[in-house]
Design a protein around this motif. Structure first.
Motif, PDB file in Angstrom:
ATOM      1  N   ILE A 174     138.495 -20.527 -27.505  1.00 28.46           N
ATOM      2  CA  ILE A 174     138.633 -22.026 -27.123  1.00 28.46           C
ATOM      3  C   ILE A 174     138.620 -22.617 -28.443  1.00 28.46           C
ATOM      4  CG2 ILE A 174     137.674 -24.148 -26.384  1.00 28.46           C
ATOM      5  CD1 ILE A 174     136.524 -22.199 -23.904  1.00 28.46           C
ATOM      6  N   ALA A 175     137.731 -22.217 -29.463  1.00 26.76           N
ATOM      7  CA  ALA A 175     137.860 -22.887 -30.757  1.00 26.76           C
ATOM      8  C   ALA A 175     139.228 -22.677 -31.508  1.00 26.76           C
ATOM      9  CB  ALA A 175     136.750 -22.149 -31.712  1.00 26.76           C
ATOM     10  N   GLU A 176     139.905 -21.396 -31.128  1.00 30.92           N
ATOM     11  CA  GLU A 176     141.181 -21.167 -31.932  1.00 30.92           C
ATOM     12  C   GLU A 176     142.250 -21.808 -31.339  1.00 30.92           C
ATOM     13  OE1 GLU A 176     139.626 -17.173 -33.978  1.00 30.92           O
ATOM     14  OE2 GLU A 176     141.138 -17.039 -32.417  1.00 30.92           O
ATOM     15  N   ALA A 177     142.155 -22.075 -30.042  1.00 25.52           N
ATOM     16  CA  ALA A 177     143.356 -22.389 -29.280  1.00 25.52           C
ATOM     17  C   ALA A 177     143.939 -23.922 -29.646  1.00 25.52           C
ATOM     18  CB  ALA A 177     142.890 -22.518 -27.663  1.00 25.52           C
ATOM     19  N   ASP A 178     145.477 -23.981 -29.514  1.00 24.29           N
ATOM     20  CA  ASP A 178     146.171 -25.182 -29.747  1.00 24.29           C
ATOM     21  C   ASP A 178     146.188 -25.611 -28.432  1.00 24.29           C
ATOM     22  OD1 ASP A 178     147.465 -24.654 -32.293  1.00 24.29           O
ATOM     23  OD2 ASP A 178     148.004 -22.891 -31.108  1.00 24.29           O
ATOM     24  N   ALA A 179     145.892 -24.959 -27.286  1.00 22.53           N
ATOM     25  CA  ALA A 179     146.011 -25.305 -25.733  1.00 22.53           C
ATOM     26  C   ALA A 179     144.967 -24.604 -24.999  1.00 22.53           C
ATOM     27  CB  ALA A 179     147.389 -25.408 -25.141  1.00 22.53           C
ATOM     28  N   VAL A 180     144.063 -25.690 -24.103  1.00 27.48           N
ATOM     29  CA  VAL A 180     143.110 -24.926 -23.291  1.00 27.48           C
ATOM     30  C   VAL A 180     143.508 -25.569 -22.087  1.00 27.48           C
ATOM     31  CG1 VAL A 180     140.608 -24.795 -22.748  1.00 27.48           C
ATOM     32  CG2 VAL A 180     141.288 -25.238 -25.041  1.00 27.48           C
ATOM     33  N   PHE A 181     143.690 -24.319 -21.114  1.00 31.74           N
ATOM     34  CA  PHE A 181     144.160 -24.573 -19.768  1.00 31.74           C
ATOM     35  C   PHE A 181     143.155 -24.529 -18.815  1.00 31.74           C
ATOM     36  CE2 PHE A 181     148.824 -24.914 -19.477  1.00 31.74           C
ATOM     37  CZ  PHE A 181     149.096 -24.517 -20.498  1.00 31.74           C
ATOM     38  N   ILE A 182     142.760 -25.590 -18.073  1.00 33.48           N
ATOM     39  CA  ILE A 182     141.960 -25.523 -16.982  1.00 33.48           C
ATOM     40  C   ILE A 182     142.836 -25.100 -15.545  1.00 33.48           C
ATOM     41  CG2 ILE A 182     140.264 -26.789 -15.398  1.00 33.48           C
ATOM     42  CD1 ILE A 182     139.861 -28.742 -18.033  1.00 33.48           C
ATOM     43  N   ALA A 183     142.378 -23.906 -14.938  1.00 28.74           N
ATOM     44  CA  ALA A 183     143.211 -23.163 -13.896  1.00 28.74           C
ATOM     45  C   ALA A 183     142.058 -22.882 -13.042  1.00 28.74           C
ATOM     46  CB  ALA A 183     144.143 -22.246 -14.433  1.00 28.74           C
ATOM     47  N   VAL A 184     141.034 -23.653 -12.896  1.00 31.18           N
ATOM     48  CA  VAL A 184     139.897 -23.122 -11.683  1.00 31.18           C
ATOM     49  C   VAL A 184     140.287 -23.584 -10.246  1.00 31.18           C
ATOM     50  CG1 VAL A 184     138.220 -23.189 -13.832  1.00 31.18           C
ATOM     51  CG2 VAL A 184     138.524 -25.284 -12.457  1.00 31.18           C
ATOM     52  N   GLY A 185     139.206 -23.349  -9.473  1.00 27.85           N
ATOM     53  CA  GLY A 185     139.597 -23.658  -8.061  1.00 27.85           C
ATOM     54  C   GLY A 185     139.256 -25.253  -7.836  1.00 27.85           C
ATOM     55  N   THR A 186     140.106 -25.780  -6.927  1.00 25.10           N
ATOM     56  CA  THR A 186     139.708 -27.128  -6.486  1.00 25.10           C
ATOM     57  C   THR A 186     139.734 -27.155  -4.777  1.00 25.10           C
ATOM     58  OG1 THR A 186     142.006 -27.475  -6.841  1.00 25.10           O
ATOM     59  CG2 THR A 186     140.456 -28.268  -8.395  1.00 25.10           C
ATOM     60  N   PRO A 187     138.753 -26.410  -4.336  1.00 20.13           N
ATOM     61  CA  PRO A 187     138.602 -26.250  -2.833  1.00 20.13           C
ATOM     62  C   PRO A 187     138.378 -27.760  -2.138  1.00 20.13           C
ATOM     63  CG  PRO A 187     136.741 -25.319  -3.765  1.00 20.13           C
ATOM     64  CD  PRO A 187     137.410 -25.814  -4.922  1.00 20.13           C
ATOM     65  N   THR A 188     138.268 -27.657  -0.720  1.00 21.73           N
ATOM     66  CA  THR A 188     137.853 -28.781  -0.317  1.00 21.73           C
ATOM     67  C   THR A 188     136.341 -28.894  -0.028  1.00 21.73           C
ATOM     68  OG1 THR A 188     139.819 -28.360   1.371  1.00 21.73           O
ATOM     69  CG2 THR A 188     137.925 -29.876   2.178  1.00 21.73           C
ATOM     70  N   ARG A 189     135.816 -30.090  -0.510  1.00 20.50           N
ATOM     71  CA  ARG A 189     134.623 -30.478  -0.351  1.00 20.50           C
ATOM     72  C   ARG A 189     134.225 -30.442   0.843  1.00 20.50           C
ATOM     73  NH1 ARG A 189     133.379 -35.746  -4.066  1.00 20.50           N
ATOM     74  NH2 ARG A 189     133.742 -36.982  -2.154  1.00 20.50           N
TER      75      ARG A 189
ATOM     76  N   THR B 228     143.334 -30.275 -30.069  1.00 15.71           N
ATOM     77  CA  THR B 228     143.460 -29.368 -29.123  1.00 15.71           C
ATOM     78  C   THR B 228     144.084 -30.234 -27.793  1.00 15.71           C
ATOM     79  OG1 THR B 228     141.654 -28.445 -29.956  1.00 15.71           O
ATOM     80  CG2 THR B 228     142.321 -27.625 -27.616  1.00 15.71           C
ATOM     81  N   VAL B 229     145.173 -29.379 -27.283  1.00 16.65           N
ATOM     82  CA  VAL B 229     145.532 -30.015 -26.072  1.00 16.65           C
ATOM     83  C   VAL B 229     144.754 -29.560 -24.763  1.00 16.65           C
ATOM     84  CG1 VAL B 229     147.432 -30.589 -24.508  1.00 16.65           C
ATOM     85  CG2 VAL B 229     147.890 -30.449 -27.059  1.00 16.65           C
ATOM     86  N   ILE B 230     144.089 -30.133 -24.173  1.00 20.44           N
ATOM     87  CA  ILE B 230     143.386 -29.896 -22.736  1.00 20.44           C
ATOM     88  C   ILE B 230     144.315 -30.169 -21.507  1.00 20.44           C
ATOM     89  CG2 ILE B 230     141.451 -29.782 -21.402  1.00 20.44           C
ATOM     90  CD1 ILE B 230     140.890 -29.653 -24.293  1.00 20.44           C
ATOM     91  N   VAL B 231     144.688 -28.881 -21.062  1.00 19.27           N
ATOM     92  CA  VAL B 231     145.815 -29.076 -19.887  1.00 19.27           C
ATOM     93  C   VAL B 231     144.964 -28.509 -18.586  1.00 19.27           C
ATOM     94  CG1 VAL B 231     148.258 -28.134 -19.147  1.00 19.27           C
ATOM     95  CG2 VAL B 231     147.523 -28.144 -21.594  1.00 19.27           C
ATOM     96  N   THR B 232     145.138 -29.675 -17.617  1.00 14.93           N
ATOM     97  CA  THR B 232     144.747 -29.363 -16.226  1.00 14.93           C
ATOM     98  C   THR B 232     145.900 -28.736 -15.624  1.00 14.93           C
ATOM     99  OG1 THR B 232     143.552 -31.342 -16.389  1.00 14.93           O
ATOM    100  CG2 THR B 232     143.563 -30.362 -14.131  1.00 14.93           C
ATOM    101  N   LYS B 233     145.813 -27.479 -14.974  1.00 12.77           N
ATOM    102  CA  LYS B 233     146.886 -27.059 -14.154  1.00 12.77           C
ATOM    103  C   LYS B 233     146.272 -26.942 -12.793  1.00 12.77           C
ATOM    104  CE  LYS B 233     150.412 -24.060 -15.724  1.00 12.77           C
ATOM    105  NZ  LYS B 233     151.397 -25.112 -15.033  1.00 12.77           N
TER     106      LYS B 233
ATOM    107  N   ALA C 249     135.625 -35.233 -31.103  1.00 14.63           N
ATOM    108  CA  ALA C 249     136.536 -34.449 -31.036  1.00 14.63           C
ATOM    109  C   ALA C 249     137.928 -35.068 -31.003  1.00 14.63           C
ATOM    110  CB  ALA C 249     136.382 -33.623 -29.363  1.00 14.63           C
ATOM    111  N   GLN C 250     138.867 -33.984 -31.552  1.00 16.74           N
ATOM    112  CA  GLN C 250     140.550 -34.667 -31.584  1.00 16.74           C
ATOM    113  C   GLN C 250     141.251 -33.953 -30.286  1.00 16.74           C
ATOM    114  OE1 GLN C 250     142.029 -34.522 -35.401  1.00 16.74           O
ATOM    115  NE2 GLN C 250     140.226 -34.228 -36.224  1.00 16.74           N
ATOM    116  N   PHE C 251     141.638 -34.610 -29.274  1.00 17.22           N
ATOM    117  CA  PHE C 251     142.068 -33.946 -28.152  1.00 17.22           C
ATOM    118  C   PHE C 251     142.934 -35.054 -27.449  1.00 17.22           C
ATOM    119  CE2 PHE C 251     139.695 -35.782 -24.554  1.00 17.22           C
ATOM    120  CZ  PHE C 251     138.684 -36.240 -25.341  1.00 17.22           C
ATOM    121  N   ALA C 252     144.024 -34.282 -26.592  1.00 13.36           N
ATOM    122  CA  ALA C 252     144.631 -35.144 -25.703  1.00 13.36           C
ATOM    123  C   ALA C 252     144.485 -34.234 -24.216  1.00 13.36           C
ATOM    124  CB  ALA C 252     145.967 -35.175 -26.050  1.00 13.36           C
ATOM    125  N   VAL C 253     144.384 -34.917 -23.104  1.00  9.59           N
ATOM    126  CA  VAL C 253     144.191 -34.263 -21.813  1.00  9.59           C
ATOM    127  C   VAL C 253     145.538 -34.474 -21.000  1.00  9.59           C
ATOM    128  CG1 VAL C 253     143.147 -34.261 -19.596  1.00  9.59           C
ATOM    129  CG2 VAL C 253     141.836 -34.798 -21.682  1.00  9.59           C
TER     130      VAL C 253
END
Ligand SMILES: NC(=O)c1ccc[n+]([C@@H]2O[C@H](COP(=O)([O-])OP(=O)(O)OC[C@H]3O[C@@H](n4cnc5c(N)ncnc54)[C@H](O)[C@@H]3O)[C@@H](O)[C@H]2O)c1
Length: 271
Positions: free
Chosen positions: A74-89, A115-120, A142-146
């Motif tokens: 994560i420290a070295e990444a240009d882009a960090v993707f979030i690809a975790v589950g989003t089940p029904t609450r 760092t670019v934080i990407v929600t997949k 932090a320097q980032f864009a979501v």
């Protein structure tokens, strides 16, 4: 570019392997120790045609690796993707965002440099704002864009869908983030895949709108099948007769047991 993929499930593993095959250096992270152990020993935890070869090839080339501890990646990444589950609450049908929020908390203290934080993950409108607020709260410097970058792959055709998509949707107004996303998907320009740049909220809604529309086509033809039974008509010919109209299109017009799978029921409910 260097990518950290948080969540090595269906979407994370397929996207991670495909990005590695595009030439990027990808670390797939998961908190499931059994899953990471299986992947490290060369076993693929899901059945997806061609994925075993793709993973083996990119691991051997040094572009794809798996870990429980994403600190360095994560420290070295240009882009960090979030690809975790989003089940029904439970209780209200809303998407459960607890995994997304937890991932944002984890990322916040680890990113280093822009760092670019990407929600997949498929997430409701406004989730990008929440991810941004969490990162800002945990790490005010932090320097980032979501960015929102929903995934449209189908299980069973996932590699083909990722590498030859009808379109890629990228939701961000940040120019530096747009440049990173263009670079990540650069190989797709060879087959002239459209990259649709939108605002973040619009991109989040596009994913739900697409799934709701496809589910509606299935439901519609099933309603027509009921009508056909009552009036003595043939639903397959009705589907062909309407599907040849380019405004309607022939896909997703097979009458059957209704829609199911891991996404349509939860996403239509959440919308
Ligand atoms: N499966 C599909 O066909 C598909 C297609 C398009 C979009 N999506 C969307 O993509 C998202 C992911 O779906 P999926 O099917 O890949 O889910 P999945 O359940 O297969 O995988 C999610 C993974 O994330 C891991 N995880 C959760 N929190 C974590 C954390 N903090 N750190 C590291 N790992 C963590 C879990 O252990 C799991 O392995 C969902 O929002 C889904 O709606 C899925």
């Amino acid at each position: 570019m260097r990518i950290a993929m948080i969540g090595t499930g269906y979407v994370g593993l397929v996207s991670g392997a495909c990005f590695a095959d595009f030439g990027h250096v990808v670390t797939c992270i998961d908190k499931d120790a059994g899953k990471i152990a299986r992947l490290e020993s060369g076993e693929i935890p899901i059945f997806e045609p061609g994925l075993d070869d793709l993973v083996a090839r990119n691991v051997a080339a040094g572009r794809l690796s798996f870990t429980l501890d994403g600190t360095r990646a994560i420290a070295e990444a240009d882009a960090v993707f979030i690809a975790v589950g989003t089940p029904t609450r439970r209780g209200d049908g809303h998407a459960d965002l607890s995994y997304v929020h937890a991932a944002a908390e984890e990322i916040a203290g680890l990113i280093d440099g822009f760092t670019v934080i990407v929600t997949k993950s498929t997430v409701p409108v406004g989730t990008g704002d929440e991810v941004e607020a969490i990162i800002r709260r945990v790490n005010p410097n932090a320097q980032f864009a979501v960015v929102s970058n929903p995934e449209f792959l189908r299980e069973g055709a996932a590699i083909e869908d990722f590498k030859r998509p009808d379109r890629v949707v990228v939701g961000t107004e940040d120019e530096r983030a747009q440049a990173v996303m263009r670079e990540l998907y650069r190989p797709l320009s060879l087959n002239e895949t459209p990259i649709v740049f939108t605002g973040r909220r619009t991109s989040e809604l596009i994913k739900y709108a697409a799934n709701a529309f496809l589910a509606m086509k299935i439901t519609f033809i099933n309603e027509m099948a009921d009508l056909c039974e009552k009036v003595g008509a043939d639903v397959q010919q009705v589907a062909k007769g309407i599907g040849l109209d380019k405004r309607i299109g022939g896909k997703f017009l097979n009458a059957g047991p209704g829609y199911g799978g891991s996404c349509f029921p939860k996403d239509t409910l959440a919308l």
